[in-house]
Motif scaffolding. Structure first.
Motif, PDB file in Angstrom:
ATOM      1  N   GLY A  29       0.791  -1.223   0.000  1.00 26.13           N
ATOM      2  CA  GLY A  29       0.000   0.000   0.000  1.00 26.13           C
ATOM      3  C   GLY A  29       0.822   1.271   0.000  1.00 26.13           C
ATOM      4  O   GLY A  29       0.466   2.255   0.658  1.00 26.13           O
ATOM      5  N   VAL A  30       1.919   1.264  -0.779  1.00 25.28           N
ATOM      6  CA  VAL A  30       2.785   2.446  -0.835  1.00 25.28           C
ATOM      7  C   VAL A  30       2.847   2.941  -2.270  1.00 25.28           C
ATOM      8  O   VAL A  30       2.869   2.145  -3.214  1.00 25.28           O
ATOM      9  N   ARG A  31       2.851   4.249  -2.431  1.00 25.32           N
ATOM     10  CA  ARG A  31       2.959   4.820  -3.766  1.00 25.32           C
ATOM     11  C   ARG A  31       4.416   4.826  -4.207  1.00 25.32           C
ATOM     12  O   ARG A  31       5.269   5.419  -3.549  1.00 25.32           O
ATOM     13  N   VAL A  32       4.686   4.163  -5.306  1.00 23.59           N
ATOM     14  CA  VAL A  32       6.022   4.172  -5.911  1.00 23.59           C
ATOM     15  C   VAL A  32       5.927   4.968  -7.204  1.00 23.59           C
ATOM     16  O   VAL A  32       5.113   4.667  -8.074  1.00 23.59           O
ATOM     17  N   ARG A  33       6.757   6.003  -7.312  1.00 26.25           N
ATOM     18  CA  ARG A  33       6.761   6.836  -8.508  1.00 26.25           C
ATOM     19  C   ARG A  33       7.699   6.212  -9.538  1.00 26.25           C
ATOM     20  O   ARG A  33       8.898   6.063  -9.294  1.00 26.25           O
ATOM     21  N   TRP A  34       7.152   5.846 -10.687  1.00 23.16           N
ATOM     22  CA  TRP A  34       7.924   5.263 -11.783  1.00 23.16           C
ATOM     23  C   TRP A  34       8.382   6.393 -12.693  1.00 23.16           C
ATOM     24  O   TRP A  34       7.554   7.117 -13.265  1.00 23.16           O
ATOM     25  N   LEU A  35       9.686   6.522 -12.864  1.00 23.26           N
ATOM     26  CA  LEU A  35      10.253   7.655 -13.593  1.00 23.26           C
ATOM     27  C   LEU A  35      11.134   7.177 -14.740  1.00 23.26           C
ATOM     28  O   LEU A  35      11.820   6.158 -14.631  1.00 23.26           O
ATOM     29  N   GLU A  36      11.138   7.951 -15.842  1.00 26.04           N
ATOM     30  CA  GLU A  36      11.977   7.622 -16.987  1.00 26.04           C
ATOM     31  C   GLU A  36      12.657   8.867 -17.534  1.00 26.04           C
ATOM     32  O   GLU A  36      12.061   9.951 -17.580  1.00 26.04           O
ATOM     33  N   PHE A  37      13.881   8.693 -17.976  1.00 30.42           N
ATOM     34  CA  PHE A  37      14.675   9.774 -18.564  1.00 30.42           C
ATOM     35  C   PHE A  37      14.063  10.238 -19.883  1.00 30.42           C
ATOM     36  O   PHE A  37      13.672   9.443 -20.724  1.00 30.42           O
ATOM     37  N   VAL A  38      14.006  11.578 -20.055  1.00 28.25           N
ATOM     38  CA  VAL A  38      13.580  12.178 -21.313  1.00 28.25           C
ATOM     39  C   VAL A  38      14.742  12.918 -21.966  1.00 28.25           C
ATOM     40  O   VAL A  38      15.062  12.708 -23.129  1.00 28.25           O
ATOM     41  N   PHE A  96      22.635   9.329 -15.600  1.00 26.35           N
ATOM     42  CA  PHE A  96      21.551  10.112 -16.191  1.00 26.35           C
ATOM     43  C   PHE A  96      20.185   9.444 -16.070  1.00 26.35           C
ATOM     44  O   PHE A  96      19.192  10.113 -15.765  1.00 26.35           O
ATOM     45  N   CYS A  97      20.111   8.133 -16.328  1.00 29.72           N
ATOM     46  CA  CYS A  97      18.812   7.450 -16.343  1.00 29.72           C
ATOM     47  C   CYS A  97      18.349   7.013 -14.963  1.00 29.72           C
ATOM     48  O   CYS A  97      17.175   6.671 -14.787  1.00 29.72           O
ATOM     49  N   LYS A  98      19.235   7.018 -14.002  1.00 28.15           N
ATOM     50  CA  LYS A  98      18.863   6.654 -12.636  1.00 28.15           C
ATOM     51  C   LYS A  98      18.989   7.866 -11.708  1.00 28.15           C
ATOM     52  O   LYS A  98      18.005   8.494 -11.345  1.00 28.15           O
ATOM     53  N   VAL A  99      20.233   8.197 -11.344  1.00 33.54           N
ATOM     54  CA  VAL A  99      20.462   9.243 -10.348  1.00 33.54           C
ATOM     55  C   VAL A  99      19.928  10.594 -10.811  1.00 33.54           C
ATOM     56  O   VAL A  99      19.220  11.288 -10.067  1.00 33.54           O
ATOM     57  N   GLY A 149      10.629  18.766 -17.121  1.00 33.91           N
ATOM     58  CA  GLY A 149      10.691  18.379 -18.520  1.00 33.91           C
ATOM     59  C   GLY A 149      11.769  17.363 -18.828  1.00 33.91           C
ATOM     60  O   GLY A 149      11.846  16.861 -19.959  1.00 33.91           O
ATOM     61  N   ARG A 150      12.600  17.044 -17.842  1.00 37.77           N
ATOM     62  CA  ARG A 150      13.709  16.127 -18.086  1.00 37.77           C
ATOM     63  C   ARG A 150      13.367  14.668 -17.778  1.00 37.77           C
ATOM     64  O   ARG A 150      14.152  13.769 -18.025  1.00 37.77           O
ATOM     65  N   PHE A 151      12.191  14.434 -17.202  1.00 42.45           N
ATOM     66  CA  PHE A 151      11.773  13.062 -16.928  1.00 42.45           C
ATOM     67  C   PHE A 151      10.288  12.923 -17.227  1.00 42.45           C
ATOM     68  O   PHE A 151       9.565  13.912 -17.356  1.00 42.45           O
ATOM     69  N   GLU A 152       9.851  11.687 -17.335  1.00 42.88           N
ATOM     70  CA  GLU A 152       8.445  11.375 -17.534  1.00 42.88           C
ATOM     71  C   GLU A 152       8.009  10.425 -16.437  1.00 42.88           C
ATOM     72  O   GLU A 152       8.740   9.504 -16.076  1.00 42.88           O
ATOM     73  N   GLU A 153       6.824  10.645 -15.873  1.00 47.02           N
ATOM     74  CA  GLU A 153       6.301   9.713 -14.885  1.00 47.02           C
ATOM     75  C   GLU A 153       5.371   8.732 -15.575  1.00 47.02           C
ATOM     76  O   GLU A 153       4.450   9.125 -16.290  1.00 47.02           O
ATOM     77  N   VAL A 154       5.631   7.451 -15.357  1.00 49.91           N
ATOM     78  CA  VAL A 154       4.850   6.388 -15.981  1.00 49.91           C
ATOM     79  C   VAL A 154       4.317   5.467 -14.881  1.00 49.91           C
ATOM     80  O   VAL A 154       4.328   5.825 -13.719  1.00 49.91           O
ATOM     81  N   GLY A 155       3.854   4.306 -15.262  1.00 44.67           N
ATOM     82  CA  GLY A 155       3.389   3.319 -14.308  1.00 44.67           C
ATOM     83  C   GLY A 155       3.762   1.930 -14.773  1.00 44.67           C
ATOM     84  O   GLY A 155       4.450   1.764 -15.797  1.00 44.67           O
ATOM     85  N   TYR A 156       3.291   0.923 -14.076  1.00 48.28           N
ATOM     86  CA  TYR A 156       3.649  -0.448 -14.432  1.00 48.28           C
ATOM     87  C   TYR A 156       3.228  -0.782 -15.859  1.00 48.28           C
ATOM     88  O   TYR A 156       4.004  -1.369 -16.624  1.00 48.28           O
TER      89      TYR A 156
END
Length: 224
Positions: free
Chosen positions: A66-75, A124-127, A85-92
């Motif tokens: 029951g925890v919100r995990v923010r899924w993030l991707e490099f743009v 870049f894609c993680k940190v 504008g440098r990342f996008e939030e997505v989901g499973y």
């Protein structure tokens, strides 16, 4: 000494998608009675090359606990577009599965990351993505605690990371190391759980990562 799993915000909990960081997240959740403070964010940075087992595990941890995990991707790494504008939030369901974030980074750099060029895929894609997310929430780098899942048996990483010149402005916390948690503790925990990460031993998470051993690369190739 207080409970190392009681995290005071603003804070970023880095969830890599592995057993160790998932164990850390569960201990932090339990320490907070199952609900994190509003300014404590759990983030998973997806490169698009994580194995499907990892993505399912991240999703299952969030759902079961029951925890919100923010899924993030490099743009992009362009400073002119601002942090949001440098990342996008997505989901499973919408997360990249064919390396799209890494492809965008490679196109920007006009080069491939390698053992010679360094881990700028992680940089870049993680940190970088995690830092951009927190900046977009109003917390510039260095103004919040970064909670990282290094164990007590990873003492070299615990020692070296905060002492690197380029990390001097970061507030880094290693609750597993403080709690003297080691790999056998992690494995015992997951053996007692009703679910687990389904990756085979030795295969690792990121598909064809150049920074793993030859033995691990061979093990991954045999699964394809």
């Amino acid at each position: 000494m207080g409970n190392p799993y009681l995290i005071k915000g603003p804070a970023l909990i880095s969830f890599s998608g592995g057993r160790t960081s998932a164990y850390m997240l569960k201990q932090i959740l339990d320490a907070h009675g199952g609900t994190l403070p509003d300014d404590v964010h759990v983030c998973f940075a997806n490169t698009g090359k994580e194995r499907e087992e990892t993505l399912r595990f991240v999703h299952e941890c969030a759902t079961r606990w029951g925890v919100r995990v923010r899924w993030l991707e490099f743009v992009t790494d362009l400073r002119s577009v601002g942090a949001a504008g440098r990342f996008e939030e997505v989901g499973y369901n919408s997360a990249s599965r064919n390396g799209e974030p890494l492809s965008r980074l490679i196109a920007r750099k006009q080069a491939l990351f390698s053992t010679l060029r360094g881990r700028w895929c992680t940089e870049f894609c993680k940190v970088g993505v995690l830092h951009d997310f927190m900046e977009a929430q109003g917390f510039p780098r260095g103004s919040y605690t970064e909670v990282i899942g290094f164990r007590a048996d990873e003492g070299d990483r615990v020692y070296e990371l905060p002492r690197s010149e380029r990390n001097r402005d970061r507030q880094l916390a290693f609750p597993l190391a403080v709690a003297e948690v080691r790999k056998p503790n992690i494995m015992s925990f997951w053996q007692a759980q009703p679910f687990d990460l389904q990756l085979r031993r030795g295969t690792g998470n990121c598909d064809h990562c150049p920074f793993v051993s030859d033995k691990a690369r061979i093990a991954r190739a045999r699964l394809r």
